[in-house]
Design an enzyme around this catalytic site. Structure first.
Site, short mmCIF file in Angstrom:
data_model
loop_
_atom_site.label_atom_id
_atom_site.label_comp_id
_atom_site.label_asym_id
_atom_site.label_seq_id
_atom_site.Cartn_x
_atom_site.Cartn_y
_atom_site.Cartn_z
N ASP A 159 -8.32 8.96 -6.49
CA ASP A 159 -9.06 7.75 -5.89
C ASP A 159 -9.91 8.11 -4.63
O ASP A 159 -10.54 7.33 -4.19
CB ASP A 159 -7.88 6.85 -5.22
C1 BGC Z 1 -4.37 6.76 -1.37
C2 BGC Z 1 -4.25 6.76 -2.99
C3 BGC Z 1 -4.33 5.40 -3.31
C4 BGC Z 1 -5.58 4.71 -2.93
C5 BGC Z 1 -5.65 3.31 -3.49
C6 BGC Z 1 -5.51 5.88 -1.00
O1 BGC Z 1 -5.66 5.70 0.42
O2 BGC Z 1 -4.42 7.99 -0.77
O3 BGC Z 1 -3.21 7.53 -3.32
O4 BGC Z 1 -4.18 5.49 -4.77
O5 BGC Z 1 -5.47 4.50 -1.75
O6 BGC Z 1 -4.47 2.58 -3.08
O1 IFM Z 2 -4.61 8.60 -9.69
C1 IFM Z 2 -4.24 7.68 -8.64
C2 IFM Z 2 -3.31 6.80 -8.96
O2 IFM Z 2 -3.88 5.82 -9.69
C3 IFM Z 2 -2.79 6.00 -7.67
N1 IFM Z 2 -2.19 7.05 -6.79
C4 IFM Z 2 -2.98 8.09 -6.39
C5 IFM Z 2 -3.67 8.85 -7.50
C6 IFM Z 2 -4.79 10.00 -7.29
O3 IFM Z 2 -5.41 9.40 -6.25
#
Ligand code: BGC
Ligand code: IFM
Length: 815
Positions: A485
Site C-alpha cells: 500500500d
Molecule cells: C499502512 C498500511 C495500510 C495502509 C492502508 C498504511 O499507513 O502502513 O499497512 O495497509 O496504510 O490503511
Molecule cells: O497488502 C496490504 C494489506 O492489504 C493491508 N495491510 C498492509 C499490506 C501491505 O501494504
C-alpha cells in the site's frame, strides 16, 4: 521468557502472568455478535459493524492499557478490600491468576484471600449476546460476606461519534432498569429500534447506570467510589456516560460456591414493529432469551455446541509431524486465526479501531484461501459479494462496508493488484470444491443494479484491466499502489512537487510499473488457463489465457530481472526500484515471492538465483524483511514507504504476509529445508520463548516484526488480523507438507526438512476423507517415489477426488 504455555489437548493458550507485554486477546462470537477479550477482561464488542453498532466503549491508545469496558470486582464486605478476578480494572495483585484463551471462549480465574472467582466469556452459537459465567467460591475456612460488582461501559452505538461528538452525546444517553436487567436504549427515541441489555441471573442488591456515580468524579476504574463505599448508588443515567453495573451480595460458607451469569446482548426490533409505548424498550423480545441463558443448563448446551463446532471445523485438516509447534499451529491456532480473519478482515482488533476501515477487497480475497476446505459455502458467498464491488472497468473498490455492502467511494479503486486476487481466489475455490458453477453466478458491478454479469465476465474484466494498463516496459501499471500500500510511485498529484513537472514529463500521468503485479498476472492467468480446461463459460480459451501469461512472462524476463533477483517496480521516471542500481531498496521480497510462485525463471535458474539472493540479503533470524537497505529518508518519488522509520512496517520490517511466498517458491523448487526454516522463523508458537521481545500473542501471527534496521528488532506489531494467517497456512499445508487441491484431485508433493522421517495428514476434500501418510526413508527434502491409494499404486502424484463420503488411505513414499 514466556507468559504462559499451550495446552494442546484443551486447545487453549494458558496465560499465567496478567502483565503480558501487550493485551493478549481472543475473539468470541463468529457471526453477528463479535467480541474481543483480553487476558484481563478488556476489549469491546459489536453487532455486525464495529463502527455503527458498538456495544462496549473502548479507549484507544489509553493508559494504562486496555482498561474499562468490561469489568468485574469482588469485594470483601467486612474488610472493604476489593480486587478484580481478571486483574484489571482493579489491578490488585492476585494470589493466583490464569487466563485460558480457547476457541471462541476465554476463561479467566483469579484467587485472592481464599476467594476463587472464575469467569468464562463466550457467545452462545447463533445468539446476539455474550455470556459471562461467573463462579465465586469460598476456599477458606471461615464464612465470608462478599459482594460482586459487574461493569460494562456502553458505547453510544456509533463508535466514531462516541469519541468525537460530546456536545451531542453527553445528552443522548438513556437507560431503563427492570428487575436485574439494565437496558441501554440510547437513540431508541429516533426509532432506530435497537437496544442493548445487560442482564444478571441473580436478584441484585443495587445497580448503577451513570458512570460518574459509579466511579466518582475523579476516580479511575481501579478505584471506583462504589467499591470504596461498598454500595451501589442506583443511579439512572440521563445523558453523560451510561454504564451497566450490578451489585450482588454473596454470603458463602467455607467451600461454598455460587454461580452468577451476566448476559450482554443486542436486539433490533423487526422492521415494521411499532412500540407499545414510544421510546420504551420492547423487552418482550429479549426476556425469553435472558431467561434461557440465565439457566446453566442452556449455557452448558450452548458451550458444548461451540466446542463441537470447532472440533468439526478443525477436523477438516489435522496433521501429525515431527514438530509439535507446527502441529499446534496447523491443527488449532492458525486455522482458528484464519476463521477470525475471514470474518473480520482488517476491521477490529487491538490495533485496528473498527472506525474507519471496511473489508478490504484484496485482504478478504486472500483470507478465503485458507478456509476453503472449512467453509466453502461462506467463501463462495464472500467471493460473490466482493465481485459486486468490482468496478465496470475491471478494477475494484479497495474496501467495502460490511453493514451495507457498499464500496468505499472515498478510497475508490486504483490499487492495480486488486482485480488479480479475484481471479486467484476464485480459481482456488474451484480447485478445492470442483464447483465451477460459481463462474455462472451473476453479480453486479459497482453495486449498481442492471449491471449483472456472470463471475466469469468479472474475471475477464479483471484480466483486461491489468492487460490494458501496461507501461513503458510492458509491465502492469501500479496505480496508487499494489500489494504494498505504501509504494506510491505516482503520488505527485496528491502532493505536487512542481520540480518534477517538465515539458517531457507529465506528473499527472500514471506511468509507474509493478513487477509484482506482473508476477501476479502470470500466476492468475495460468490459473485461468487451467480453469478454462474445466468449463467453457470463460470468454477465452485455455491457450489464449496461456498466451497472456507467456507474454507477461517475457516482459518480466526482459525488464523485470536485475541480474540476481527480480526487480520490484519502475518509478514514474522509468527508473528501476529493487535494483542494484539503487542505493536503498535494492532488493524486495514481494516481487521475488510472487514471480517465484508464478514459476517465472524456473526453467533457466533465475528463480533459484532470486531465492539465493533473498536468503543472502533479506533473511534475518526473525524472518525475511521486505527490502534492503531500508529507506533512510522520505522520498516523494516513492511515497509512504519512505515515511516509516527504517525497519518498521512497509519500510523494511519482516512483513510476515510475504514470507510464505518465499516458502512456497522454495518448496516448489524442492528446497524443503529452507522452506521450513523460514516457516519456523516467524511461527508464533516457535517464538513463545522470546515473548518479551516478540511482545504479541504467541498463538497468532502478527502483521510485522521489526527488522534489523529498527532499534526494537524482533518486536511484533498488529497481531491477529493479517493476511499472514492465510498465506502461512497455505504455505505449510499445501506446499511444505505439500497436499494441495487441484482440479482433478489432491496433489501430494511434500518439501520438508531432510531429517523428518515423515508425517501424517488427515484432510477432507470434496466429500471424502484422505488419511495420508508420508514416509521419508531416504531422508530427502522433496521428490515422491511412489503413491498408493487404498493399497494400489497410482501413476503420478494426484490422488483422485472420490467424492464418495468414504475414507481413503494414501501412502506416499518420498525419494
Ligand atoms: C499502512 C498500511 C495500510 C495502509 C492502508 C498504511 O499507513 O502502513 O499497512 O495497509 O496504510 O490503511
Ligand atoms: O497488502 C496490504 C494489506 O492489504 C493491508 N495491510 C498492509 C499490506 C501491505 O501494504
Amino acid at each position: 521468557m514466556s507468559y504462559g504455555h499451550f495446552d494442546d489437548d484443551a486447545r487453549e493458550y494458558v496465560i499465567t502472568d496478567p502483565e503480558t507485554p501487550r493485551p493478549w486477546i481472543n475473539y468470541i462470537g463468529r457471526k453477528d455478535y463479535v467480541g474481543m477479550i483480553s487476558n484481563t477482561g478488556g476489549g469491546y464488542s459489536f453487532y455486525q459493524d464495529p463502527r455503527y453498532r458498538r456495544l462496549i466503549r473502548y479507549r484507544y491508545n489509553n493508559a494504562p492499557r486496555n482498561v474499562g469496558g468490561r469489568g468485574l470486582y469482588v469485594r470483601d464486605a467486612e474488610s472493604g478490600e476489593y480486587w478484580s478476578p481478571t486483574w484489571q480494572p482493579a489491578r490488585v495483585d492476585l494470589d493466583d491468576y490464569e487466563c485460558r484463551h480457547g476457541l471462541g471462549y476465554t476463561t479467566i480465574s483469579g484467587t485472592k484471600n481464599s476467594v476463587a472467582t472464575d469467569v468464562t466469556y463466550f457467545v452462545p452459537p447463533g445468539e446476539d449476546l455474550e455470556a459471562w459465567r461467573v463462579t465465586v467460591t469460598n476456599e477458606g475456612s471461615e464464612a465470608r460476606s462478599l459482594q460482586l460488582f459487574s461493569l460494562v461501559e456502553f458505547c453510544l452505538w456509533d463508535a466514531m461519534d462516541d469519541i468525537s461528538n460530546y456536545q451531542r452525546n453527553y445528552n443522548t444517553g438513556e437507560v431503563e432498569i427492570e428487575g436485574s436487567t439494565i437496558y441501554q436504549k440510547t437513540e431508541y427515541r429516533e426509532r432506530r429500534e435497537h437496544f442493548a441489555y445487560f442482564a444478571c441471573s441473580a436478584d441484585i442488591d443495587g445497580f448503577d447506570t451513570q458512570r460518574d456515580a459509579f466511579l466518582g468524579n475523579y476516580e479511575g476504574f481501579d478505584q471506583p467510589q462504589v467499591l470504596e463505599d461498598g454500595a451501589a448508588t442506583d443511579s439512572v443515567a440521563h445523558g453523560w456516560a451510561p454504564i451497566g453495573s450490578h451489585q450482588i451480595d454473596l454470603d458463602l460458607e467455607p467451600g461454598e460456591s455460587e454461580e452468577i451469569v451476566f448476559l450482554l446482548g443486542f436486539h433490533e426490533n423487526p422492521e415494521d414493529e411499532k412500540w407499545a409505548e414510544p421510546g420504551v424498550v420492547n423487552k418482550e423480545y429479549v426476556e425469553p432469551t435472558i431467561e434461557e441463558y440465565c439457566d446453566p443448563e442452556s449455557l452448558d448446551a450452548a458451550f458444548d455446541e461451540l466446542d463441537e463446532f470447532w472440533t468439526d471445523q478443525l477436523s477438516a485438516l489435522q496433521v501429525e509431524t515431527p514438530d509439535p509447534e507446527t502441529d499446534r499451529m496447523v491443527n488449532t491456532w492458525n486455522a482458528y486465526q484464519n476463521t477470525v480473519t475471514m470474518n473480520l478482515a482488517r476491521s477490529a482488533s487491538m490495533y485496528e479501531t473498527g472506525l474507519t476501515r471496511g473489508i478490504g477487497f484484496r485482504d478478504s480475497l486472500q483470507d478465503q484461501l485458507a478456509v476453503l476446505h472449512q467453509f466453502p459455502d461462506r467463501a463462495r458467498q464472500r467471493i460473490l459479494n466482493l465481485a459486486k464491488i468490482q468496478l465496470k472497468d475491471g478494477g475494484a473498490y479497495h474496501q467495502y462496508t460490511p453493514l451495507t455492502g457498499e464500496g468505499n467511494a472515498e478510497i475508490g479503486g486504483g490499487f492495480n493488484d486488486d482485480p488479480m486476487w479475484l481471479v486467484m481466489s476464485t480459481a482456488a475455490y474451484v480447485k478445492e470444491t470442483g464447483d465451477t458453477s460459481i463462474l455462472d453466478e451473476e453479480a453486479v458491478f459497482e453495486n449498481e443494479e442492471g449491471t449483472e454479469a456472470p463471475l466469469a465476465e468479472h474475471l475477464q474484466r479483471a484480466v483486461e484491466y491489468v492487460w490494458e494498463r501496461r507501461g513503458p516496459h510492458d509491465l502492469p501499471l501500479i496505480g496508487h499502489a499494489d500489494w504494498n500500500d505504501c509504494l506510491n510511485l505516482n503520488c505527485f498529484s496528491d502532493n505536487p512537487d512542481e520540480s518534477f513537472q517538465t515539458a517531457e514529463h507529465d506528473i499527472d500521468e500514471e506511468r509507474a510499473e509493478s513487477v509484482f503485479i506482473a508476477g501476479q498476472f502470470v500466476y492468475a492467468l495460468e490459473e485461468l488457463a487451467a480453469l478454462a480446461e474445466q468449463t467453457d463459460v470463460l470468454p477465452e480459451s485455455s491457450d489464449e489465457y496461456q498466451q497472456y501469461a507467456d507474454e507477461m512472462t517475457a516482459a518480466v524476463q526482459d525488464a523485470g530481472w536485475d541480474g540476481s533477483w527480480f526487480r520490484r517496480a519502475y518509478d514514474h521516471f522509468s527508473d528501476p526500484i529493487g535494483s542494484s542500481e539503487n542505493d536503498e531498496g535494492q532488493i524486495f521480497v514481494e516481487s521475488n515471492g510472487m514471480c517465484g510462485m508464478a514459476e517465472i525463471g524456473f526453467n533457466d535458474g533465475k528463480a533459484q538465483d532470486a531465492m539465493d539472493s533473498v536468503r543472502e540479503r533479506l533473511a534475518t533470524e526473525h524472518g525475511i524483511v521486505l527490502h534492503q537497505p531500508a529507506y533512510t529518508e522520505y522520498d516523494e518519488r516513492y511515497g509512504e514507504i519512505t515515511s516509516y522509520p527504517p525497519g518498521y512496517k512497509e519500510n523494511g520490517s519482516v512483513f510476515c504476509h510475504t514470507n510464505p511466498w518465499i516458502m512456497i517458491t522454495e518448496a516448489k523448487l524442492g528446497n524443503g529445508e529452507r522452506a521450513f526454516d523460514y516457516y519456523k522463523r516467524i511461527c508464533p508458537a516457535a517464538r513463545e520463548e522470546i515473548s518479551e521481545t516478540h511482545t504479541t500473542e504467541p498463538y497468532v501471527y502478527a502483521q510485522t516484526i521489526a527488522g534489523p534496521d529498527a532499534p526494537t528488532t524482533g518486536e511484533a506489531k498488529n497481531s491477529w488480523l493479517t493476511g499472514t494467517a492465510a498465506w502461512n497456512y497455505v504455505a505449510i499445508t499445501q506446499y511444505i507438507l505439500g497436499v494441495r487441491p487441484d482440479h482433478d484431485g489432491l496433489v501430494v508433493d511434500p518439501s520438508i526438512p531432510a531429517d523428518w522421517d515423515g508425517f501424517e495428514m488427515e484432510r477432507e476434500f470434496r466429500d471424502a476423507t484422505y488419511e495420508i501418510s508420508v514416509e521419508n526413508p531416504d531422508g530427502v527434502e522433496s521428490g515422491v517415489a511412489s503413491v498408493e491409494v487404498d493399497g494400489e499404486e497410482i501413476d503420478g502424484q494426484t490422488v483422485p477426488a472420490f467424492e464418495d463420503g468414504e475414507t481413503h488411505d494414501v501412502r506416499v513414499v518420498m525419494g
